[in-house]
Write an enzyme that holds these catalytic residues in place. Structure first.
Site, PDB file in Angstrom:
ATOM      1  N   GLN A 141       1.816   7.245  -9.676  1.00  0.00           N
ATOM      2  CA  GLN A 141       0.674   7.068  -8.750  1.00  0.00           C
ATOM      3  C   GLN A 141      -0.321   6.090  -9.341  1.00  0.00           C
ATOM      4  O   GLN A 141      -0.555   6.117 -10.536  1.00  0.00           O
ATOM      5  CB  GLN A 141      -0.110   8.366  -8.617  1.00  0.00           C
ATOM      6  CG  GLN A 141       0.493   9.426  -7.774  1.00  0.00           C
ATOM      7  CD  GLN A 141      -0.532  10.514  -7.501  1.00  0.00           C
ATOM      8  OE1 GLN A 141      -1.692  10.256  -7.217  1.00  0.00           O
ATOM      9  NE2 GLN A 141      -0.091  11.743  -7.594  1.00  0.00           N
TER      10      GLN A 141
ATOM     11  N   SER B 185      -6.660   6.335  -8.737  1.00  0.00           N
ATOM     12  CA  SER B 185      -8.000   6.341  -9.337  1.00  0.00           C
ATOM     13  C   SER B 185      -8.260   5.064 -10.127  1.00  0.00           C
ATOM     14  O   SER B 185      -7.324   4.393 -10.586  1.00  0.00           O
ATOM     15  CB  SER B 185      -8.137   7.527 -10.296  1.00  0.00           C
ATOM     16  OG  SER B 185      -7.980   8.737  -9.630  1.00  0.00           O
TER      17      SER B 185
ATOM     18  N   SER C 250      -0.351   9.121 -12.936  1.00  0.00           N
ATOM     19  CA  SER C 250       0.642  10.088 -13.402  1.00  0.00           C
ATOM     20  C   SER C 250       2.012   9.452 -13.473  1.00  0.00           C
ATOM     21  O   SER C 250       2.391   8.723 -12.564  1.00  0.00           O
ATOM     22  CB  SER C 250       0.741  11.305 -12.494  1.00  0.00           C
ATOM     23  OG  SER C 250      -0.461  11.576 -11.893  1.00  0.00           O
TER      24      SER C 250
ATOM     25  N   GLU D 258      -0.296  16.566  -0.505  1.00  0.00           N
ATOM     26  CA  GLU D 258      -0.353  16.998  -1.900  1.00  0.00           C
ATOM     27  C   GLU D 258      -1.155  18.283  -2.038  1.00  0.00           C
ATOM     28  O   GLU D 258      -0.758  19.227  -2.701  1.00  0.00           O
ATOM     29  CB  GLU D 258      -0.974  15.893  -2.750  1.00  0.00           C
ATOM     30  CG  GLU D 258      -1.088  16.248  -4.221  1.00  0.00           C
ATOM     31  CD  GLU D 258      -1.558  15.075  -5.078  1.00  0.00           C
ATOM     32  OE1 GLU D 258      -2.262  14.189  -4.557  1.00  0.00           O
ATOM     33  OE2 GLU D 258      -1.222  15.051  -6.267  1.00  0.00           O
TER      34      GLU D 258
ATOM     35  N   ASN E 290     -12.010  20.220  -7.517  1.00  0.00           N
ATOM     36  CA  ASN E 290     -12.282  21.356  -6.635  1.00  0.00           C
ATOM     37  C   ASN E 290     -13.675  21.273  -6.016  1.00  0.00           C
ATOM     38  O   ASN E 290     -13.901  21.812  -4.933  1.00  0.00           O
ATOM     39  CB  ASN E 290     -12.096  22.665  -7.404  1.00  0.00           C
ATOM     40  CG  ASN E 290     -10.620  22.958  -7.636  1.00  0.00           C
ATOM     41  OD1 ASN E 290      -9.770  22.118  -7.346  1.00  0.00           O
ATOM     42  ND2 ASN E 290     -10.325  24.135  -8.130  1.00  0.00           N
ATOM     43  N   GLU E 291     -14.578  20.575  -6.685  1.00  0.00           N
ATOM     44  CA  GLU E 291     -15.913  20.397  -6.097  1.00  0.00           C
ATOM     45  C   GLU E 291     -15.830  19.510  -4.846  1.00  0.00           C
ATOM     46  O   GLU E 291     -16.479  19.774  -3.835  1.00  0.00           O
ATOM     47  CB  GLU E 291     -16.879  19.790  -7.134  1.00  0.00           C
ATOM     48  CG  GLU E 291     -17.277  20.754  -8.239  1.00  0.00           C
ATOM     49  CD  GLU E 291     -16.130  21.185  -9.134  1.00  0.00           C
ATOM     50  OE1 GLU E 291     -15.234  20.361  -9.412  1.00  0.00           O
ATOM     51  OE2 GLU E 291     -16.118  22.358  -9.554  1.00  0.00           O
TER      52      GLU E 291
END
Lengths: 382, 319
Positions: A125, A128, A160, A243, A364-365
């Protein structure tokens, strides 16, 4: 509602179980984030492909079995039950593959899907960037059109599998005038091209499971564009939804982990520690709840109720559960939990790995913001 | 494997939601708290007329022959509206268990109201509005009820003395009445939680501080998202428990305990988060949120609290 498996599903389960029992390596393979382990995992993927088990939910023409999502979950249960190796081409088979099937051209499907199913091509991937993490729309890497080619420049990070992967997929800014999530394009790119430098990054566990990728005037043909030019954000979000939703962490992984946790507790747990016993049961219930929730979601998808922003709930749930499973395991094993090598090292490794879950695929935020905005309809704002 | 409700099951639940939106607004729930009855005869007759109260009565006794799977979304909708009175006790235990006794016909018709007294409990909820009290092995009539001052005005608590006994078996299928109520309460707690989240989200959209709706602040968003997470992940286990109970699965007790433990904890977490989102107004008698919170606090402790049910799950899972 009928939560019992059909005769057809039971037969499928038995077929998968029989094949896996005959074929899963007796010894665990080395980590796929090492050179040797990567090669061995690629061989394993080829074996899965030859048995038509590498992408069971894909259409038969691309190497799958056309299995529905229920059967896919059954296969995953059998896969984890058998202790089979990790999936080195997860980025391809479970993320990019379904996206290509949805938005790719026929030529792209023919070119990329069979080699993905067989892991002749393993995918990394490239999303980012140093300044586009949680704020992914802040992407600066550029793709400039030159005749029939894109010229790529920029830097990706946390890519990744990129250290040993063959190709990567990412989003690049194609309209320099456009801001944020507009003017981005989803591009597929071989990792061995001139101008590409891959710099491995050691993870918390010391393995190089991700990397930085530097693009310096890298030339790729425009046929490698997935979806429409300048519409890459939507393509990327479809991939990310998948995902977060069901594919990245199938419930079988956690069902298997909590079963091992229960065995660990039964073997080593201090039975007078009722608080810890409660914690084991709590996390067992979480894994069981996640399994049931997934079967419900998947039945809904089969009946034409697609998953939306609720996918973000799954991502928070499984990632926090995974951390919790391992925290409890380390409490049970006590002083051995300080050792990186030893009879219980799998739990220590698993703990370190679990800590990545609340961060990657959107922290998670960020997921909580998505839920608040799209499910609870709270006003936008940071 | 098919984990979904039928169109009929969904439509019945939606119909009940629509009925309750009209016939059981927060103002009605508040009214029956404040008039001290904890029960609305008009609402009761609406529920009876729609066939909600008799859904689990056998068809041979004039009911709809529904299973727990047929009823579970209805329990959830009743919770969403914080319906007062002994609806769960009547629907989930009394009607299916004693439908074919002499008590059956008026219970199925909704003319007679039943509540439940579970063994080991010092209190009986709803006793003052009930014509009969169902116990594990008998039915009580003409008893004396003394107010025990329960927290939830829609679920008034009593001590009960005296009464005429008639032997009867209160098992629902093979299910103990305690377990039947644990399951029905789990679904009701989920409904309560869903509505608490809606109430708090509505408030967070309009209440402004620092010149912005408080729902735009991440601290508020995350509090609300975490509550929703707990509630959403209590649903599938509750529906599964209903399926297990309906089919007499070997795992029924374990599955009901898992549902009640998760739903109780989800409801408590939701009550705390949604009250916090309300700020000072959340700590007032005036805010409707309390009608839902107090019912959650009452039901999460009834028919086994989260600790009780977690330990019961442990008995099945741990060696």
């Amino acid at each position: 509602m009928d939560l019992r498996e059909t005769a057809d599903e039971i037969a499928f389960r038995l077929e998968a179980r029989t094949w896996l029992e005959a074929n899963v390596p007796s010894e665990p393979l080395p980590s796929f984030d090492t050179a040797e382990g990567f090669a061995l995992h690629r061989q394993w993927e080829k074996k899965l492909y030859d048995g038509r088990w590498s992408a069971v939910s894909w259409p038969e023409q691309y190497g799958g079995r056309g299995a529905d999502y229920i059967k896919w979950l059954i296969f995953e249960e059998e896969y984890y039950r058998a202790g089979a190796p990790g999936r080195v081409n997860q980025n391809g088979i479970f993320l990019l593959g379904p996206t290509i099937m949805e938005v790719g051209t026929d030529a792209q499907k023919e070119k990329f899907l069979p080699t993905m199913a067989s892991s002749e091509i393993v995918w990394g991937q490239a999303w980012s960037e140093p300044n586009a993490g949680s704020d992914l729309a802040g992407i600066k890497s550029k793709a400039m059109r030159d005749g029939d080619d894109w010229i790529l420049n920029g830097q990706k990070i946390w890519a990744s599998r990129a250290v040993w992967a063959d190709w990567c997929f990412g989003i690049f800014r194609t309209d320099p005038e456009a801001e944020r999530h507009r003017g981005l394009t989803f591009i597929l790119c071989p990792l061995n091209l001139p101008g590409i430098t891959v710099r491995p990054i050691a993870q918390l566990d010391g393995d190089t499971g991700f990397a930085e990728i530097f693009f310096d005037d890298v030339r790729v043909p425009v046929e490698n564009t997935l979806g429409e030019v300048d519409k890459g954000w939507g393509v990327a979000m479809a991939t990310a939804g998948f995902e977060r939703g069901v594919s990245l962490r199938s419930p079988a992984r956690f069902s298997e982990a909590v079963n091992r946790l229960v065995q660990l507790w039964n073997r080593l747990g201090d039975k007078s520690d009722t608080a810890l016993a409660d914690a084991v049961t709590d996390v067992w219930m979480q894994a069981e709840g996640y399994r049931l929730h997934t079967y419900q979601t998947v039945t809904g998808m089969l009946e034409g109720r697609p998953i939306g922003a609720e996918a973000s709930l799954n991502k928070i749930f499984w990632s926090e559960m995974d951390v919790r499973i391992h925290e409890i395991a380390l409490q049970i094993i006590g002083p051995e939990a300080e050792r990186m090598e030893g009879p219980l090292e799998r739990w220590v490794d698993g703990f370190l790995f679990s800590l990545s879950g609340p961060i990657y695929a959107g922290t998670n935020e960020i997921q909580r913001n998505i839920i608040a905005d799209r499910v609870l309809q709270l006003p936008k704002g940071m | 494997m098919k984990f979904s409700f039928t169109d009929d099951q969904r439509l019945f639940a939606e119909g009940l939601r629509d009925l309750l939106a009209n016939e059981c607004p927060a103002s009605l729930v508040r009214e029956v708290w404040e008039n001290g009855t904890g029960h609305s005869p008009e609402l009761w007759s609406h529920l009876s007329g729609m066939g909600v109260l008799s859904i689990m009565a056998p068809e041979s006794d004039g009911g709809m022959g529904g299973s727990f799977v047929d009823a579970i979304l209805l329990f959830q909708e009743l919770g969403r509206a914080a319906v007062p009175g002994p609806v769960l006790e009547h629907m989930a235990v009394a009607v299916p268990a004693i439908a074919s006794t002499t008590f059956g016909a008026p219970l199925i018709a909704g003319d007679s109201i039943a509540t439940l007294w579970v063994d080991d409990s010092p209190y009986v909820a709803h006793a003052a509005v009930a014509d009969v009290i169902v116990r594990k092995d008998h039915v009580l009539e003409s008893f004396d009820a003394t107010d025990a001052h329960g927290m939830d005005g829609g679920r008034r608590l009593f001590t009960v003395a005296g009464g005429e006994r008639t032997n009867a078996n209160a098992n629902v299928g093979g299910l103990d009445p305690f377990d039947a109520m644990a399951l029905a309460s789990a679904a009701y707690l989920i409904g309560l939680s869903e509505r608490m989240i809606e109430i708090a989200a509505e408030y967070a959209r309009v209440r402004e501080q620092f010149g912005k709706p408080i729902g735009s602040f991440q601290a508020v968003k995350h509090l609300m998202s975490d509550a929703l997470l707990k509630v959403e992940f209590a649903k599938a286990p509750t529906y599964r428990a209903a399926f297990s109970a309906s089919t007499g699965a070997d795992t029924t007790t374990r599955d009901i305990s898992m549902a009640k433990a998760l739903a109780s904890e989800a409801a408590y977490r939701t009550s705390r988060s949604t009250m916090q989102v309300h700020g000072g107004i959340g700590y007032t008698w005036e805010a409707d949120l309390q009608l839902w919170m107090k019912k959650a606090w009452a039901l999460m402790r009834s028919y086994g609290d989260a600790n009780f049910h977690r330990r019961r799950v442990s008995g099945f899972v741990l060696a």
